[in-house]
Design a protein around this motif. Sequence first.
Motif, PDB file in Angstrom:
ATOM      1  N   PHE A 104      20.528  22.169 -27.879  1.00 35.53           N
ATOM      2  CA  PHE A 104      19.617  22.666 -29.433  1.00 35.53           C
ATOM      3  C   PHE A 104      20.748  23.397 -30.313  1.00 35.53           C
ATOM      4  CE2 PHE A 104      18.369  26.495 -31.854  1.00 35.53           C
ATOM      5  CZ  PHE A 104      16.861  25.922 -32.684  1.00 35.53           C
ATOM      6  N   TYR A 105      21.619  24.044 -30.347  1.00 35.75           N
ATOM      7  CA  TYR A 105      22.288  24.397 -31.668  1.00 35.75           C
ATOM      8  C   TYR A 105      23.617  23.542 -31.821  1.00 35.75           C
ATOM      9  CZ  TYR A 105      20.646  29.125 -29.901  1.00 35.75           C
ATOM     10  OH  TYR A 105      20.609  30.746 -29.584  1.00 35.75           O
ATOM     11  N   THR A 106      23.567  22.944 -30.830  1.00 32.81           N
ATOM     12  CA  THR A 106      24.803  21.447 -31.226  1.00 32.81           C
ATOM     13  C   THR A 106      23.817  20.770 -32.813  1.00 32.81           C
ATOM     14  OG1 THR A 106      26.127  21.161 -29.305  1.00 32.81           O
ATOM     15  CG2 THR A 106      25.884  19.331 -30.940  1.00 32.81           C
ATOM     16  N   ASN A 107      22.684  20.194 -31.311  1.00 33.73           N
ATOM     17  CA  ASN A 107      21.314  19.907 -33.120  1.00 33.73           C
ATOM     18  C   ASN A 107      21.196  20.283 -34.021  1.00 33.73           C
ATOM     19  OD1 ASN A 107      21.403  17.286 -31.614  1.00 33.73           O
ATOM     20  ND2 ASN A 107      19.602  17.745 -30.407  1.00 33.73           N
ATOM     21  N   ALA A 108      20.562  21.485 -33.905  1.00 36.80           N
ATOM     22  CA  ALA A 108      20.899  22.359 -35.243  1.00 36.80           C
ATOM     23  C   ALA A 108      22.378  22.324 -36.305  1.00 36.80           C
ATOM     24  CB  ALA A 108      20.410  23.725 -34.841  1.00 36.80           C
ATOM     25  N   ILE A 109      23.513  22.685 -35.902  1.00 38.70           N
ATOM     26  CA  ILE A 109      24.297  22.584 -36.546  1.00 38.70           C
ATOM     27  C   ILE A 109      24.943  21.451 -37.470  1.00 38.70           C
ATOM     28  CG2 ILE A 109      26.866  22.069 -36.857  1.00 38.70           C
ATOM     29  CD1 ILE A 109      26.348  25.088 -34.163  1.00 38.70           C
ATOM     30  N   ASN A 110      24.890  20.306 -36.594  1.00 38.74           N
ATOM     31  CA  ASN A 110      24.568  18.870 -37.182  1.00 38.74           C
ATOM     32  C   ASN A 110      23.451  18.762 -38.292  1.00 38.74           C
ATOM     33  OD1 ASN A 110      26.535  17.682 -35.385  1.00 38.74           O
ATOM     34  ND2 ASN A 110      25.380  16.774 -34.137  1.00 38.74           N
ATOM     35  N   GLU A 111      21.970  19.562 -38.448  1.00 39.96           N
ATOM     36  CA  GLU A 111      21.305  19.382 -39.323  1.00 39.96           C
ATOM     37  C   GLU A 111      22.276  19.771 -40.570  1.00 39.96           C
ATOM     38  OE1 GLU A 111      17.107  18.684 -40.588  1.00 39.96           O
ATOM     39  OE2 GLU A 111      18.236  17.702 -39.306  1.00 39.96           O
ATOM     40  N   ILE A 112      22.316  21.051 -40.280  1.00 36.11           N
ATOM     41  CA  ILE A 112      22.738  21.772 -41.368  1.00 36.11           C
ATOM     42  C   ILE A 112      23.893  20.671 -42.026  1.00 36.11           C
ATOM     43  CG2 ILE A 112      23.614  24.593 -42.104  1.00 36.11           C
ATOM     44  CD1 ILE A 112      22.308  24.917 -40.777  1.00 36.11           C
ATOM     45  N   ILE A 113      25.113  20.359 -41.260  1.00 35.83           N
ATOM     46  CA  ILE A 113      26.307  19.523 -41.937  1.00 35.83           C
ATOM     47  C   ILE A 113      25.909  18.926 -42.842  1.00 35.83           C
ATOM     48  CG2 ILE A 113      28.200  18.454 -41.423  1.00 35.83           C
ATOM     49  CD1 ILE A 113      28.596  20.341 -38.570  1.00 35.83           C
ATOM     50  N   LYS A 114      24.742  18.138 -42.282  1.00 37.40           N
ATOM     51  CA  LYS A 114      24.442  16.721 -43.668  1.00 37.40           C
ATOM     52  C   LYS A 114      24.409  17.660 -44.807  1.00 37.40           C
ATOM     53  CE  LYS A 114      21.221  14.269 -39.954  1.00 37.40           C
ATOM     54  NZ  LYS A 114      20.261  14.597 -39.659  1.00 37.40           N
ATOM     55  N   SER A 160      17.666  27.888 -48.871  1.00 37.05           N
ATOM     56  CA  SER A 160      18.729  28.254 -47.219  1.00 37.05           C
ATOM     57  C   SER A 160      17.826  27.326 -46.928  1.00 37.05           C
ATOM     58  CB  SER A 160      18.235  30.077 -47.184  1.00 37.05           C
ATOM     59  OG  SER A 160      18.486  30.243 -47.596  1.00 37.05           O
ATOM     60  N   ILE A 161      18.258  26.999 -45.450  1.00 38.68           N
ATOM     61  CA  ILE A 161      18.161  26.534 -44.104  1.00 38.68           C
ATOM     62  C   ILE A 161      18.107  26.925 -43.022  1.00 38.68           C
ATOM     63  CG2 ILE A 161      18.451  24.252 -42.694  1.00 38.68           C
ATOM     64  CD1 ILE A 161      20.510  23.610 -45.002  1.00 38.68           C
ATOM     65  N   VAL A 162      16.926  27.568 -42.663  1.00 37.81           N
ATOM     66  CA  VAL A 162      16.509  27.975 -41.491  1.00 37.81           C
ATOM     67  C   VAL A 162      15.582  27.065 -39.988  1.00 37.81           C
ATOM     68  CG1 VAL A 162      14.921  29.938 -40.541  1.00 37.81           C
ATOM     69  CG2 VAL A 162      16.211  30.110 -42.547  1.00 37.81           C
ATOM     70  N   ILE A 163      16.558  26.536 -39.457  1.00 39.08           N
ATOM     71  CA  ILE A 163      16.425  26.468 -37.782  1.00 39.08           C
ATOM     72  C   ILE A 163      15.936  26.861 -36.983  1.00 39.08           C
ATOM     73  CG2 ILE A 163      17.051  24.486 -36.257  1.00 39.08           C
ATOM     74  CD1 ILE A 163      19.219  23.465 -38.719  1.00 39.08           C
ATOM     75  N   TYR A 164      14.644  26.539 -36.228  1.00 38.59           N
ATOM     76  CA  TYR A 164      13.871  27.256 -35.290  1.00 38.59           C
ATOM     77  C   TYR A 164      13.438  25.949 -33.778  1.00 38.59           C
ATOM     78  CZ  TYR A 164       9.260  25.768 -36.784  1.00 38.59           C
ATOM     79  OH  TYR A 164       8.439  24.877 -37.172  1.00 38.59           O
ATOM     80  N   PRO A 165      13.315  27.173 -32.976  1.00 37.37           N
ATOM     81  CA  PRO A 165      13.587  26.092 -31.692  1.00 37.37           C
ATOM     82  C   PRO A 165      11.744  25.414 -31.214  1.00 37.37           C
ATOM     83  CG  PRO A 165      13.644  28.368 -30.911  1.00 37.37           C
ATOM     84  CD  PRO A 165      13.994  27.827 -32.425  1.00 37.37           C
ATOM     85  N   GLU A 166      11.970  24.478 -31.276  1.00 38.91           N
ATOM     86  CA  GLU A 166      10.422  24.092 -30.608  1.00 38.91           C
ATOM     87  C   GLU A 166      10.084  23.219 -29.087  1.00 38.91           C
ATOM     88  OE1 GLU A 166       7.788  20.100 -32.618  1.00 38.91           O
ATOM     89  OE2 GLU A 166       6.866  22.732 -33.251  1.00 38.91           O
ATOM     90  N   PRO A 167       9.736  23.918 -28.482  1.00 36.20           N
ATOM     91  CA  PRO A 167       8.587  24.802 -28.585  1.00 36.20           C
ATOM     92  C   PRO A 167       9.382  26.539 -28.491  1.00 36.20           C
ATOM     93  CG  PRO A 167       9.188  24.258 -26.194  1.00 36.20           C
ATOM     94  CD  PRO A 167       9.280  23.139 -27.217  1.00 36.20           C
ATOM     95  N   TRP A 168       8.952  27.473 -28.910  1.00 35.62           N
ATOM     96  CA  TRP A 168       9.534  28.236 -29.086  1.00 35.62           C
ATOM     97  C   TRP A 168       9.854  28.865 -27.711  1.00 35.62           C
ATOM     98  CZ3 TRP A 168      11.169  30.550 -33.110  1.00 35.62           C
ATOM     99  CH2 TRP A 168      11.426  32.766 -33.171  1.00 35.62           C
ATOM    100  N   THR A 169       8.523  28.798 -26.314  1.00 33.79           N
ATOM    101  CA  THR A 169       8.321  29.340 -25.627  1.00 33.79           C
ATOM    102  C   THR A 169       8.893  28.058 -24.210  1.00 33.79           C
ATOM    103  OG1 THR A 169       6.647  30.515 -25.248  1.00 33.79           O
ATOM    104  CG2 THR A 169       8.447  31.944 -25.885  1.00 33.79           C
ATOM    105  N   LYS A 170       8.886  28.188 -23.282  1.00 36.82           N
ATOM    106  CA  LYS A 170       8.273  27.429 -22.361  1.00 36.82           C
ATOM    107  C   LYS A 170       7.306  27.355 -21.399  1.00 36.82           C
ATOM    108  CE  LYS A 170      13.404  26.374 -21.620  1.00 36.82           C
ATOM    109  NZ  LYS A 170      14.482  26.195 -21.025  1.00 36.82           N
ATOM    110  N   HIS A 171       6.795  28.792 -21.109  1.00 34.24           N
ATOM    111  CA  HIS A 171       5.756  29.221 -20.492  1.00 34.24           C
ATOM    112  C   HIS A 171       4.391  30.143 -20.848  1.00 34.24           C
ATOM    113  CE1 HIS A 171       9.777  29.814 -18.423  1.00 34.24           C
ATOM    114  NE2 HIS A 171       8.751  28.958 -17.470  1.00 34.24           N
ATOM    115  N   SER A 172       3.895  29.405 -22.440  1.00 31.91           N
ATOM    116  CA  SER A 172       3.244  30.134 -23.127  1.00 31.91           C
ATOM    117  C   SER A 172       3.056  29.210 -24.245  1.00 31.91           C
ATOM    118  CB  SER A 172       3.132  31.493 -23.865  1.00 31.91           C
ATOM    119  OG  SER A 172       4.052  31.898 -25.150  1.00 31.91           O
TER     120      SER A 172
END
Length: 284
Positions: free
Chosen positions: A176-186, A256-268
């Motif tokens: 997740f973090y690697t893909n998010a970093i690549n998104e900002i590097i673009k 700004s670029i703000v990236i968040y995980p999807e889904p936010w939680t795995k159990h709800s």
Amino acid sequence: MFNQVALVDLMGGLGNQIFQLNFSNYLKTKGFKVYINLGWFDSGIFEDGTTNRSLYLNPLDFELEIADKLILNKFFRFENLHNFKIINKLNIPILKNTYHLYSGHFFDEEKKRRYNRFSGYWQNQKYLKGQKNYLLNSLGKNSLFSQNQNKPTEKTLIHIRKTDYVKLGEDLSETFYTNAINEIIKEDKNFKYDIFTDEKKPSSDSKLYKNAENVNTNSGENPIVTFSKMMNYKNYIIANSTFSLLPAYLSYSSDSIVIYPEPWTKHSQFIPPVEKIWRAIKNN
């Protein structure tokens, strides 16, 4: 005279406390007479499974009134009446229309009562909308917060939460973090980042940590100081935690670029209170 009275329970860590105080002000703008209940921090009993936390914020800084014994006793009497099985069986309309206990992240305002107790986290975009300046002004009254506010750097903040999230199975993958970093590097050819994490000894084998300019670990620093420092960035890669969501919310601008995980939680099915212009990256 106020038609409705609200007692809002303050509980949890710093991020949750901010959400609850924000919600309290929302109620205030809707005409409620609002009181803050600090009893959770004195109880020593955490039946909801949450970690024992400290009270970091003063409700008075948020122009909110702390409930005294008289107010608390009034609400507790209503609650005790509702807990009596015999009284519930009688189905007395006047009692049902007088008091209600709400929990979660949302409540139906059409069903408000004369006395309303709110014991939840209220992490809902509806209650955040239009309150950014209120939160910034209120937090700014705390010296630990204001002393660590600087001009935002052009760098990116990455928040990594492990500890309790590992036990719950809610920690984010390195992918997740690697893909998010690549998104900002673009879009940011001079990409640099700092890491904030609750780990005391991050893995020395992780490329994520090796490539960071600075790593702020869980060193016992007051959470308000850490929170304030986290607001001094342009871009954000946040964890599924209010402790990074709120600094991003209070700091981000149109460029700004703000990236968040999807889904936010795995159990709800919880939907996080993120902004529409923020970007979701899959957490596999």
